[in-house]
Design an enzyme around this catalytic site. Sequence first.
Site, PDB file in Angstrom:
ATOM      1  CB  THR A   1      -6.614  -1.543  -1.338  1.00 42.44           C
ATOM      2  OG1 THR A   1      -5.892  -1.764  -0.118  1.00 42.44           O
ATOM      3  CG2 THR A   1      -8.089  -1.800  -1.115  1.00 42.44           C
ATOM      4  N   GLY A   2      -3.650  -2.902  -2.301  1.00 39.74           N
ATOM      5  CA  GLY A   2      -2.240  -2.609  -2.539  1.00 39.74           C
ATOM      6  C   GLY A   2      -1.839  -2.928  -3.970  1.00 39.74           C
TER       7      GLY A   2
ATOM      8  CE  LYS B   1      -7.407   1.437  10.462  1.00 38.43           C
ATOM      9  NZ  LYS B   1      -6.143   0.681  10.368  1.00 38.43           N
TER      10      LYS B   1
ATOM     11  CB  SER C   1      -6.810  -1.338   7.235  1.00 42.46           C
ATOM     12  OG  SER C   1      -8.141  -0.829   7.245  1.00 42.46           O
TER      13      SER C   1
ATOM     14  CB  ALA D   1      -1.753   1.762  10.944  1.00 44.08           C
TER      15      ALA D   1
ATOM     16  N   GLY E   1       0.812  -1.207   0.000  1.00 42.42           N
ATOM     17  CA  GLY E   1       0.000   0.000   0.000  1.00 42.42           C
ATOM     18  C   GLY E   1       0.844   1.253   0.000  1.00 42.42           C
TER      19      GLY E   1
ATOM     20  CE1 TYR F   1      -9.616   2.644   7.658  1.00 38.94           C
ATOM     21  CE2 TYR F   1     -10.224   4.881   8.280  1.00 38.94           C
ATOM     22  CZ  TYR F   1      -9.249   3.944   7.970  1.00 38.94           C
ATOM     23  OH  TYR F   1      -7.921   4.305   7.964  1.00 38.94           O
TER      24      TYR F   1
END
Length: 329
Positions: free
Chosen positions: A37-38, A151, A77, A116, A12, A147
């Site tokens: 998504t990376g 987290k 994520s 993170a 990412g 989201y």
Amino acid sequence: MSKRILITGAAGFLGSHLCDRFIGEGYRVVGMDNLITGDLKNIEHLFALEQFEFYHHDVSNFVHVAGELDYILHFASPASPIDYLKIPIQTLKVGSLGTHNLLGLAMNKNARLLIASTSEVYGDPLVHPQSEEYYGNVNTIGPRGVYDEAKRFQESMTMAYHRFHGLETRIVRIFNTYGPRMRLNDGRVIPAFMGQALRGEDLTVFGDGSQTRSFCFVDDQVEGIYRLLHSDYSDPVNIGNPHEITILDFAKEIVKLTGTDQKIIFKDLPQDDPLRRRPDISVAKQLLGWEPKTSREEGMKKTFEYFKSLSKEELGKREHKDFAKHIRR
């Protein structure tokens, strides 16, 4: 022997820069990413290096890494609204199951784990600027909830392992970060504006543009994360740039930077879009001796040069029509 670190979300935007930093510091780096998504292009320059290895794996499933580990950075994520609105279940799973799996791995390896987290744990804040002591104002069932709550749960799980098991943990709350390797048109403010400018489109501002954001250049963010990992502090720490700007003024800066003459158009403000966002970085200053060094002018020039280097095919890609109307960070 040099220390060994596992970085999840390695392909990412931020994860790839962390791989670069730790290799530069002499670490042996294990990158892990399921590539949902990376993009391998972000780390392809590392594959020839002896001190880098890559695992194509989803951390929401059991995680096994052979050999010793000294540190783990959990950056796996989806981080953009476009992504977590398309894959809400995976977003929740990587924050919960993924975090649980990596906490177990850290226990097994006797490794220090840094997770993170994000400024999104503050939701649409009623306190300004946002300090680590603020508990937030989050809509658990709104479109951003998948989201935000992933987290928040991630932080709770991490602190439980720290308190109950005595595991060495660190929590970074990341505020808006930008720089090279961001995905164009991923729903966040900077790539969205730059993509529109480079394609000759009008810049889209949601609401009246009076909402604010604070943008931190990626090199500064990585430096803050690096210092936090090596600190003795286990509570969350804000890492971000406290220089606040309205979205409308920022759109005008983009027009000036790109040398284009696009108009700025306005659309309805999405649900739960934070109206103000600025970190209180007092803890980072005192604890880590850290504050951002890169001006927005300097950082945006570097970012714009990166976006200009992209192919016409990449520039032509747009946000998915079903999700473009939603929140931009």
